[in-house]
Design a protein around this motif. Structure first.
Motif, PDB file in Angstrom:
ATOM      1  N   ILE A   1       0.874  -1.543  -0.192  1.00  0.00           N
ATOM      2  CA  ILE A   1       0.048  -0.324  -0.323  1.00  0.00           C
ATOM      3  C   ILE A   1       0.979   1.289  -0.240  1.00  0.00           C
ATOM      4  N   LYS A   2       0.972   2.160  -1.239  1.00  0.00           N
ATOM      5  CA  LYS A   2       1.743   2.993  -1.090  1.00  0.00           C
ATOM      6  C   LYS A   2       0.818   4.195  -0.823  1.00  0.00           C
ATOM      7  N   LEU A   3       0.637   5.048  -0.269  1.00  0.00           N
ATOM      8  CA  LEU A   3       0.262   5.718   0.484  1.00  0.00           C
ATOM      9  C   LEU A   3       0.923   7.797  -0.175  1.00  0.00           C
ATOM     10  N   THR A   4       0.148   8.742  -0.639  1.00  0.00           N
ATOM     11  CA  THR A   4       1.640   9.812  -0.997  1.00  0.00           C
ATOM     12  C   THR A   4       0.290  11.134  -0.991  1.00  0.00           C
ATOM     13  N   ILE A   5       0.368  11.682   0.233  1.00  0.00           N
ATOM     14  CA  ILE A   5      -0.475  13.263   0.614  1.00  0.00           C
ATOM     15  C   ILE A   5       1.056  14.408   0.265  1.00  0.00           C
ATOM     16  N   THR A   6       0.053  15.544   0.435  1.00  0.00           N
ATOM     17  CA  THR A   6       0.620  16.136   0.415  1.00  0.00           C
ATOM     18  C   THR A   6       0.696  17.463   1.799  1.00  0.00           C
ATOM     19  N   VAL A   7       2.036  18.257   2.451  1.00  0.00           N
ATOM     20  CA  VAL A   7       1.556  18.855   3.580  1.00  0.00           C
ATOM     21  C   VAL A   7       2.343  20.544   2.860  1.00  0.00           C
TER      22      VAL A   7
ATOM     23  N   SER B   1       5.791  16.665  -0.338  1.00  0.00           N
ATOM     24  CA  SER B   1       4.828  15.668  -0.826  1.00  0.00           C
ATOM     25  C   SER B   1       5.413  14.531  -0.493  1.00  0.00           C
ATOM     26  N   LEU B   2       3.944  13.728   0.737  1.00  0.00           N
ATOM     27  CA  LEU B   2       5.068  12.660   1.174  1.00  0.00           C
ATOM     28  C   LEU B   2       4.402  10.986   0.956  1.00  0.00           C
ATOM     29  N   THR B   3       5.426   9.871   1.088  1.00  0.00           N
ATOM     30  CA  THR B   3       5.271   8.768   0.685  1.00  0.00           C
ATOM     31  C   THR B   3       4.993   7.226   2.148  1.00  0.00           C
ATOM     32  N   ILE B   4       3.547   6.996   2.317  1.00  0.00           N
ATOM     33  CA  ILE B   4       4.701   5.671   3.411  1.00  0.00           C
ATOM     34  C   ILE B   4       3.900   4.735   2.933  1.00  0.00           C
TER      35      ILE B   4
END
Ligand code: BGC
Length: 726
Positions: free
Chosen positions: A626-632, A677-680
């Motif tokens: 599961i690759k999550l990306t989000i922008t903070v 943008s971060l990826t977890i």
């Protein structure tokens, strides 16, 4: 029954250990094995037995004939303990053993920063080396089950995931300096009350999901060279002779190659302990079991010699990997500029801004003429006390010193103690006389503080505990702020609305009164040699606070699972963890109890916005990630750091699950207006629970929620996905 109940993905019934690449860098190096085998051939039984017990308070036996040195140990976990006489507990009163005082466990953990944990481990390793120590009795990683456990300040968190991440960083940093970690206290040593004999009971799922993950990570991801067996009992067997935990789980299931060392005086037998997997008996009574009867036990056939060989092999492995017999061993240094910078960085990142309702913080030096500094904790040194975690600090900047250094030239500072430390001795008939903090206020000191506050633009109250209140051997009796501090806080805030309360503590305190009268609260810690400088930097805005609580601050002690269910401190020498997996926020969120401040909470002087949260699929099979990306985005006007927290929720599980479980986090720094943008990435196995029916980890198929937030209760984005069967 809905279709998703029908399928499970079974994982790791037989655990196989995947060796990550970096294992060779930080962990056991297989190249030493042939040399270890050869040495073993040369040792007599007596020599081997000599190596498996203490030969002094903090040394275990070497063999001069073969050039095998003694192993030297030291506490840990927050600085190298002062030198103790070889065969007693008396300090040697040297002038050469003062060191850096490192922020204590919960402080490091409040940074939520694995890289800082690595730097911390590296720096403390370097100081251990400089003092000639091979094994640091640290990190201390027991789960914070109750906020009143006396040793919480040494530990990291109520959450197994955060706990594991910091522990791995700490150990890798430490061992990079050729110093062995001794991960303590294995395991389920979560209270000081009756710690020498309490029998801890819990179901297998609770053990696997909450109390063991940190040790598994220490053994399999960080290759910790040694583990410390705890004092207490688990399922009626002492931890230092607990075949299930030492032998079956640690050594067989996790494939652990290091040595298990007893807590000091924690051994209770010769044959049973030797067969169960204890490798070194240590303690004030170091001549007790292995010294007196292990050789004979081998001679009469009660313990096979191969068992002793296994112990010595493990000890030699520690020696070789720490280069104890090698001139290339890192020399180490104490109190270096690098170490001082590191403790400053940890202290700065650990401070938690709980509340800033009137935007009093950061303070503007130019517009303030006078500050009243109130509370003994402004002047209190926090390196001493707390028993074995006490440190003889080369120096320690107190909050008052830090503030004076920063602003004394331009701002008038008035100090008033406001309260005075005082203990009441209660003889409870136990092994240790119990001393509890006197709750009564000192009205004279309060009056003096009120006068100072009235005459100043700003008042800062330094409240909280100290290292005599939070200490090894005893648990606190209440969460209340000690020495009548609530009365002080009420009186000062009543005369000066510009009052900031700084709580100095290693564990949660009752902040109900503080919260009802103060607009501004910081949670600071026993924060090391640079504590005062870091506090001043946060108060005056040189550093934007970015600490997040590593535990829940409850409204009442009875709101904590273990206390609500009367499952602390146990009865008749036994404590059953009936709250099961619902420890910390898992309990509060599942039972829908409002905490005072939730796990993961911590504000900033700037504002962060979360946008564009995405995952790479809608449905996953067990082999997919599961690759999550989000922008903070930092939408405020100051640079700052934010820790994005990722929790999972499984609503329709066939077993009871916590409302949410932390599964990832990332800390980033953003300039004003900047976005990143971060990826977890999560493995499907990270969604597993431990099935008691099947005796292994299971990932249920069906729907899951991913919750992304700034704390466990400030969830900003929610995504849904499914897990399908193969
Ligand atoms: C503590 C350990 C410590 C040991 C040696 C024990 O009382 O539980 O954490 O490392 O003493 O000082």
């Amino acid at each position: 029954m809905p279709a998703f109940f029908l399928f499970f993905v079974l994982i790791s019934c037989r655990q196989t250990i995947q060796l990550p690449e970096e294992r060779q860098v930080f962990g056991f190096d297989p190249k030493f094995e042939p040399a270890i085998d050869s040495i073993l051939q040369l040792l007599t039984l007596e020599e081997k037995v000599h190596m498996v017990h203490g030969s002094g308070t903090f040394v275990s036996g070497g063999v001069e004939r073969l050039g095998i040195p003694e192993l030297c140990y030291t506490d840990g976990p927050t600085g190298i303990r002062e030198e103790i006489a070889r065969s007693s507990w008396e300090p040697m009163n040297l002038t050469t053993d003062s060191v850096t005082f490192f922020p204590t466990g919960t402080a490091l953990s409040a940074t939520w920063n694995e890289e800082l944990a690595f730097r911390y481990g590296k720096a403390i390793g370097s100081e251990a080396n400089a003092r000639g120590k091979h094994i640091l009795l640290a990190p201390a990683v027991n789960i914070i089950r109750t906020p009143i456990c006396g040793r919480n300040f040494e530990y990291f968190s109520e959450d197994p995931f955060l706990n594991s991440k910091l522990t791995v960083g700490y150990i890798r940093g430490l061992q990079s300096q050729n110093v062995a970690a001794c991960v303590k206290h294995f395991a389920v040593n979560n209270q000081e009350f009756q710690r020498w004999n309490i029998n801890v009971l819990m179901d297998e799922r609770t053990l696997r999901e909450i109390y063991l993950p940190v040790y598994k990570a220490a053994a399999t991801e960080a290759d910790a060279y040694t583990f410390m067996g705890a004092y207490n009992k688990f399922r009626s067997d002492w931890l230092c002779e607990n075949d299930y935990l030492l032998h079956k789980i640690l050594k067989e299931e996790w494939g652990y190659k290091g040595a298990v060392i007893s807590d000091w005086g924690g051994t209770h037998s010769t044959v049973k302990a030797a067969l169960a997997g204890l490798d070194v008996e240590m303690g004030g009574r170091f001549n007790q079991y292995f010294f007196s009867s292990l050789t004979d036990s081998v001679r009469v056939g009660l313990v096979p010699e191969s068992v002793i060989d296994d112990k010595v092999r493990r000890i030699l492995r520690v020696m070789y990997n720490c280069k104890t017999m090698d001139s290339t061993r890192i020399a180490g240094k104490t109190n270096t500029a690098e170490n001082v910078q590191m403790v400053y960085d940890v202290a700065c990142e650990s401070i938690v801004l709980l509340k800033n309702e009137r935007n009093l913080l950061p303070l503007n030096i130019d517009s303030i003429k006078s500050i009243a500094i109130i509370g003994e904790n402004a002047m209190q040194v926090q390196s001493r006390g707390g028993f074995t975690a006490s440190v003889k600090a080369r120096y320690e900047i107190t909050p008052l010193e830090g503030i004076k250094k920063k602003v004394a030239n331009t701002i008038e500072i008035q100090y008033a103690p406001g309260y005075a430390e005082k203990f009441v001795i209660a003889d409870t008939g136990g092994f240790w006389p119990y001393r509890y903090p006197d709750p009564n206020p000192n009205m004279e000191l309060i009056e003096e503080a009120v006068t100072a506050a009235k005459n100043s633009d700003i008042a800062i109250i330094f409240a909280g505990n100290n290292r005599n209140v939070e200490t090894e051997v005893v648990d606190r009796e209440t969460l209340h702020l000690p020495f009548g501090q609530d009365e002080l806080i009420k009186a000062v805030t009543a005369v000066n609305p510009n009052t900031i309360v700084v709580v100095i503590a290693g564990a949660a305190c009752d902040l109900n009164i503080t919260d009802s009268v103060a607009s501004t609260i910081l949670y600071a810690w026993f924060n090391g040699s640079e504590a005062g400088n870091a506090l001043a930097a946060v108060l005056f805005g040189d550093v934007n606070p970015s600490g997040k609580l590593p535990f829940t601050i409850p409204v009442r002690l009875e709101d904590i699972g273990a206390h609500a269910l009367h499952a602390y401190p146990g009865k008749n020498g036994e404590v059953e963890y009936t709250e099961g997996i619902l420890v910390g926020y898992r309990w509060f969120d599942t039972q829908q109890i409002e905490p005072n401040y939730c796990f993961g909470h911590g504000l900033s002087y700037t504002v962060f916005e979360y946008t564009r949260a995405r995952i790479n699929r809608k449905a996953y099979s067990p082999d997919q990630e599961i690759k999550l990306t989000i922008t903070v985005r930092n939408t405020g006007s100051l640079a700052g750091k934010e820790t994005l927290q990722l929790y999972i929720r499984k609503k329709d599980s066939e077993v009871m699950r916590a409302d949410k479980e932390l599964k990832g986090f990332k800390k980033i720094e953003l300039q004003p207006g900047e976005e990143k943008s971060l990826t977890i990435t999560l493995d499907i196995n990270d969604l597993a629970h431990y099935s008691m029916k099947q005796g292994c980890w299971i990932v249920e198929t069906g729907e899951y929620n991913l919750l992304l937030g700034s704390s466990s209760r400030d969830i900003r984005k929610e995504l849904v996905f499914r897990v399908k069967s193969l």
